[in-house]
Design a protein around this motif. Structure first.
Motif, PDB file in Angstrom:
ATOM      1  N   THR A  98      -8.436  -2.441  -0.834  1.00 58.16           N
ATOM      2  CA  THR A  98      -9.873  -2.683  -0.858  1.00 58.16           C
ATOM      3  C   THR A  98     -10.198  -3.872  -1.751  1.00 58.16           C
ATOM      4  O   THR A  98      -9.469  -4.156  -2.703  1.00 58.16           O
ATOM      5  CB  THR A  98     -10.634  -1.421  -1.324  1.00 58.16           C
ATOM      6  N   TYR A  99     -11.264  -4.564  -1.408  1.00 62.23           N
ATOM      7  CA  TYR A  99     -11.765  -5.674  -2.228  1.00 62.23           C
ATOM      8  C   TYR A  99     -13.223  -5.399  -2.531  1.00 62.23           C
ATOM      9  O   TYR A  99     -14.028  -5.202  -1.625  1.00 62.23           O
ATOM     10  CB  TYR A  99     -11.627  -7.013  -1.500  1.00 62.23           C
ATOM     11  N   ASN A 100     -13.548  -5.346  -3.830  1.00 62.36           N
ATOM     12  CA  ASN A 100     -14.907  -5.080  -4.265  1.00 62.36           C
ATOM     13  C   ASN A 100     -15.282  -6.115  -5.316  1.00 62.36           C
ATOM     14  O   ASN A 100     -14.717  -6.127  -6.413  1.00 62.36           O
ATOM     15  CB  ASN A 100     -15.001  -3.666  -4.838  1.00 62.36           C
ATOM     16  N   GLU A 101     -16.222  -6.971  -4.997  1.00 57.87           N
ATOM     17  CA  GLU A 101     -16.646  -8.054  -5.897  1.00 57.87           C
ATOM     18  C   GLU A 101     -17.188  -7.517  -7.211  1.00 57.87           C
ATOM     19  O   GLU A 101     -17.060  -8.145  -8.249  1.00 57.87           O
ATOM     20  CB  GLU A 101     -17.710  -8.907  -5.184  1.00 57.87           C
ATOM     21  N   ARG A 102     -17.772  -6.330  -7.197  1.00 54.96           N
ATOM     22  CA  ARG A 102     -18.418  -5.765  -8.389  1.00 54.96           C
ATOM     23  C   ARG A 102     -17.462  -5.025  -9.320  1.00 54.96           C
ATOM     24  O   ARG A 102     -17.855  -4.625 -10.397  1.00 54.96           O
ATOM     25  CB  ARG A 102     -19.530  -4.802  -7.971  1.00 54.96           C
ATOM     26  N   ASP A 103     -16.227  -4.797  -8.912  1.00 56.78           N
ATOM     27  CA  ASP A 103     -15.277  -4.069  -9.762  1.00 56.78           C
ATOM     28  C   ASP A 103     -14.672  -5.041 -10.770  1.00 56.78           C
ATOM     29  O   ASP A 103     -13.842  -5.881 -10.413  1.00 56.78           O
ATOM     30  CB  ASP A 103     -14.180  -3.445  -8.900  1.00 56.78           C
ATOM     31  N   PRO A 104     -15.046  -4.976 -12.055  1.00 55.94           N
ATOM     32  CA  PRO A 104     -14.578  -5.964 -13.019  1.00 55.94           C
ATOM     33  C   PRO A 104     -13.085  -5.864 -13.326  1.00 55.94           C
ATOM     34  O   PRO A 104     -12.442  -6.858 -13.634  1.00 55.94           O
ATOM     35  CB  PRO A 104     -15.417  -5.672 -14.264  1.00 55.94           C
ATOM     36  N   GLU A 105     -12.507  -4.665 -13.233  1.00 53.52           N
ATOM     37  CA  GLU A 105     -11.092  -4.493 -13.575  1.00 53.52           C
ATOM     38  C   GLU A 105     -10.172  -4.956 -12.448  1.00 53.52           C
ATOM     39  O   GLU A 105      -9.226  -5.688 -12.670  1.00 53.52           O
ATOM     40  CB  GLU A 105     -10.808  -3.032 -13.922  1.00 53.52           C
ATOM     41  N   LYS A 106     -10.424  -4.469 -11.246  1.00 48.57           N
ATOM     42  CA  LYS A 106      -9.571  -4.803 -10.104  1.00 48.57           C
ATOM     43  C   LYS A 106     -10.447  -5.101  -8.899  1.00 48.57           C
ATOM     44  O   LYS A 106     -10.903  -4.192  -8.221  1.00 48.57           O
ATOM     45  CB  LYS A 106      -8.644  -3.634  -9.766  1.00 48.57           C
ATOM     46  N   LYS A 107     -10.657  -6.350  -8.624  1.00 45.53           N
ATOM     47  CA  LYS A 107     -11.460  -6.699  -7.444  1.00 45.53           C
ATOM     48  C   LYS A 107     -10.700  -6.343  -6.174  1.00 45.53           C
ATOM     49  O   LYS A 107     -11.264  -5.821  -5.232  1.00 45.53           O
ATOM     50  CB  LYS A 107     -11.824  -8.174  -7.467  1.00 45.53           C
ATOM     51  N   ALA A 108      -9.398  -6.637  -6.146  1.00 44.82           N
ATOM     52  CA  ALA A 108      -8.540  -6.239  -5.025  1.00 44.82           C
ATOM     53  C   ALA A 108      -7.639  -5.124  -5.534  1.00 44.82           C
ATOM     54  O   ALA A 108      -6.999  -5.250  -6.568  1.00 44.82           O
ATOM     55  CB  ALA A 108      -7.715  -7.422  -4.541  1.00 44.82           C
ATOM     56  N   ARG A 109      -7.609  -3.997  -4.788  1.00 40.73           N
ATOM     57  CA  ARG A 109      -6.876  -2.830  -5.267  1.00 40.73           C
ATOM     58  C   ARG A 109      -6.134  -2.153  -4.108  1.00 40.73           C
ATOM     59  O   ARG A 109      -6.725  -1.866  -3.063  1.00 40.73           O
ATOM     60  CB  ARG A 109      -7.860  -1.851  -5.901  1.00 40.73           C
ATOM     61  N   TYR A 110      -4.841  -1.913  -4.299  1.00 39.61           N
ATOM     62  CA  TYR A 110      -4.030  -1.168  -3.336  1.00 39.61           C
ATOM     63  C   TYR A 110      -4.493   0.281  -3.330  1.00 39.61           C
ATOM     64  O   TYR A 110      -4.734   0.870  -4.381  1.00 39.61           O
ATOM     65  CB  TYR A 110      -2.552  -1.262  -3.728  1.00 39.61           C
ATOM     66  N   GLN A 111      -4.616   0.874  -2.136  1.00 37.83           N
ATOM     67  CA  GLN A 111      -5.027   2.272  -2.034  1.00 37.83           C
ATOM     68  C   GLN A 111      -3.863   3.184  -1.651  1.00 37.83           C
ATOM     69  O   GLN A 111      -3.536   4.101  -2.376  1.00 37.83           O
ATOM     70  CB  GLN A 111      -6.156   2.431  -1.022  1.00 37.83           C
ATOM     71  N   HIS A 112      -3.261   2.930  -0.479  1.00 37.52           N
ATOM     72  CA  HIS A 112      -2.167   3.793  -0.043  1.00 37.52           C
ATOM     73  C   HIS A 112      -1.453   3.195   1.157  1.00 37.52           C
ATOM     74  O   HIS A 112      -1.893   2.224   1.757  1.00 37.52           O
ATOM     75  CB  HIS A 112      -2.645   5.203   0.306  1.00 37.52           C
ATOM     76  N   SER A 113      -0.333   3.823   1.508  1.00 36.94           N
ATOM     77  CA  SER A 113       0.428   3.536   2.716  1.00 36.94           C
ATOM     78  C   SER A 113       0.632   4.871   3.424  1.00 36.94           C
ATOM     79  O   SER A 113       0.423   5.926   2.828  1.00 36.94           O
ATOM     80  CB  SER A 113       1.777   2.898   2.382  1.00 36.94           C
ATOM     81  N   GLY A 114       1.075   4.821   4.685  1.00 41.98           N
ATOM     82  CA  GLY A 114       1.228   6.091   5.371  1.00 41.98           C
ATOM     83  C   GLY A 114       1.868   5.966   6.737  1.00 41.98           C
ATOM     84  O   GLY A 114       2.351   4.907   7.142  1.00 41.98           O
ATOM     85  N   ILE A 115       1.859   7.090   7.432  1.00 40.76           N
ATOM     86  CA  ILE A 115       2.425   7.168   8.778  1.00 40.76           C
ATOM     87  C   ILE A 115       1.464   7.949   9.670  1.00 40.76           C
ATOM     88  O   ILE A 115       0.796   8.882   9.214  1.00 40.76           O
ATOM     89  CB  ILE A 115       3.826   7.818   8.758  1.00 40.76           C
ATOM     90  N   GLU A 116       1.399   7.539  10.924  1.00 38.87           N
ATOM     91  CA  GLU A 116       0.551   8.180  11.932  1.00 38.87           C
ATOM     92  C   GLU A 116       1.434   8.487  13.134  1.00 38.87           C
ATOM     93  O   GLU A 116       2.227   7.652  13.546  1.00 38.87           O
ATOM     94  CB  GLU A 116      -0.574   7.216  12.292  1.00 38.87           C
ATOM     95  N   VAL A 117       1.290   9.674  13.689  1.00 39.90           N
ATOM     96  CA  VAL A 117       2.050  10.074  14.873  1.00 39.90           C
ATOM     97  C   VAL A 117       1.064  10.601  15.911  1.00 39.90           C
ATOM     98  O   VAL A 117       0.210  11.431  15.610  1.00 39.90           O
ATOM     99  CB  VAL A 117       3.088  11.170  14.534  1.00 39.90           C
ATOM    100  N   ILE A 118       1.175  10.091  17.142  1.00 46.59           N
ATOM    101  CA  ILE A 118       0.350  10.570  18.256  1.00 46.59           C
ATOM    102  C   ILE A 118       1.289  11.029  19.364  1.00 46.59           C
ATOM    103  O   ILE A 118       2.185  10.291  19.774  1.00 46.59           O
ATOM    104  CB  ILE A 118      -0.592   9.472  18.791  1.00 46.59           C
ATOM    105  N   TYR A 119       1.082  12.257  19.838  1.00 48.89           N
ATOM    106  CA  TYR A 119       1.883  12.785  20.937  1.00 48.89           C
ATOM    107  C   TYR A 119       0.951  13.140  22.091  1.00 48.89           C
ATOM    108  O   TYR A 119       0.029  13.933  21.949  1.00 48.89           O
ATOM    109  CB  TYR A 119       2.675  14.023  20.502  1.00 48.89           C
ATOM    110  N   ASN A 120       1.189  12.549  23.251  1.00 46.59           N
ATOM    111  CA  ASN A 120       0.390  12.770  24.451  1.00 46.59           C
ATOM    112  C   ASN A 120       0.895  14.012  25.171  1.00 46.59           C
ATOM    113  O   ASN A 120       2.072  14.108  25.502  1.00 46.59           O
ATOM    114  CB  ASN A 120       0.481  11.532  25.360  1.00 46.59           C
ATOM    115  N   LEU A 121      -0.008  14.968  25.413  1.00 46.80           N
ATOM    116  CA  LEU A 121       0.364  16.207  26.098  1.00 46.80           C
ATOM    117  C   LEU A 121       0.102  16.134  27.602  1.00 46.80           C
ATOM    118  O   LEU A 121       0.955  16.522  28.399  1.00 46.80           O
ATOM    119  CB  LEU A 121      -0.422  17.387  25.504  1.00 46.80           C
ATOM    120  N   THR A 122      -1.094  15.672  27.984  1.00 44.88           N
ATOM    121  CA  THR A 122      -1.442  15.591  29.399  1.00 44.88           C
ATOM    122  C   THR A 122      -2.145  14.272  29.691  1.00 44.88           C
ATOM    123  O   THR A 122      -2.733  13.659  28.809  1.00 44.88           O
ATOM    124  CB  THR A 122      -2.364  16.766  29.818  1.00 44.88           C
TER     125      THR A 122
END
Length: 195
Positions: A98-122
């Motif tokens: 995220t990037y927030n101009e008003r955040d004096p400590e960290k304008k650009a800040r890492y939030q998270h990483s992850g994985i997404e899985v989609i399985y089609n049934l029909t």
């Protein structure tokens, strides 16, 4: 007079070249992704062997509580999607930040990483109703999120109707002591005018 005609001809050529370039780029961009909705997921998955890189940007605006000043925040996601089989798709969230101009400590800040899985049934075209299952895990500094979705979709020629039932749980804080959960539903309707 000769200079003015040359300028007009040059401007028309630049405008024509820019228009042709924009037309070509827009047709390429239109073919890059088949997703019809920004927020509602479809029950179908990416074809086997396909790889797609997606960049998401979400702009959030709100008035600051102090009165006249505003807060602009930009959320970014970089995702790599793989069509593993014709029914299974895996997405890797390389970095959400995220990037927030008003955040004096960290304008650009890492939030998270992850994985997404989609399985089609029909299949939404050949079966009575298309369906799929969606699961997501996000892990970052002082945060863990789990999300599950039931994806329903029906295609009627160029008309598509998609519905998602979503359940989400989130743990935040140094010891992950802050817990929240939510249930939400989304609905998307799309009509394709031209392929």
């Amino acid at each position: 007079m000769k200079y003015r005609l040359r300028f007009i001809a040059h401007s028309a050529a630049v405008l024509a070249a820019a228009s042709i370039t924009a037309l070509i780029l827009s047709s390429i961009a239109a073919q890059a992704n088949q997703r019809k909705f920004a927020y509602t997921y479809e029950a179908t998955t990416a074809p086997k062997g396909s790889i797609e890189f997606e960049n998401w940007v979400t702009w959030r605006y709100r008035d600051a509580k102090s009165g006249s000043s505003r807060v602009d925040r930009f959320d970014f996601r970089h995702e790599l999607e793989f069509g593993v089989t014709d029914r299974l798709q895996i997405g890797l969230y390389l970095a959400d930040w995220t990037y927030n101009e008003r955040d004096p400590e960290k304008k650009a800040r890492y939030q998270h990483s992850g994985i997404e899985v989609i399985y089609n049934l029909t299949n939404p075209t050949t079966d009575l109703i298309g369906s799929g299952l969606y699961g997501e895990v996000l892990v970052g500094d002082d945060v863990v999120e789990l999300e599950g979705k039931i994806l329903l979709q029906k295609n009627f020629g160029p008309l598509m109707i998609a519905y998602n039932a979503v359940i989400e749980a989130e743990w935040e804080g140094e010891d992950l002591e802050e817990r929240t959960g939510k249930f939400e539903q989304t609905l998307g309707i799309s009509y394709e005018l031209n392929r």
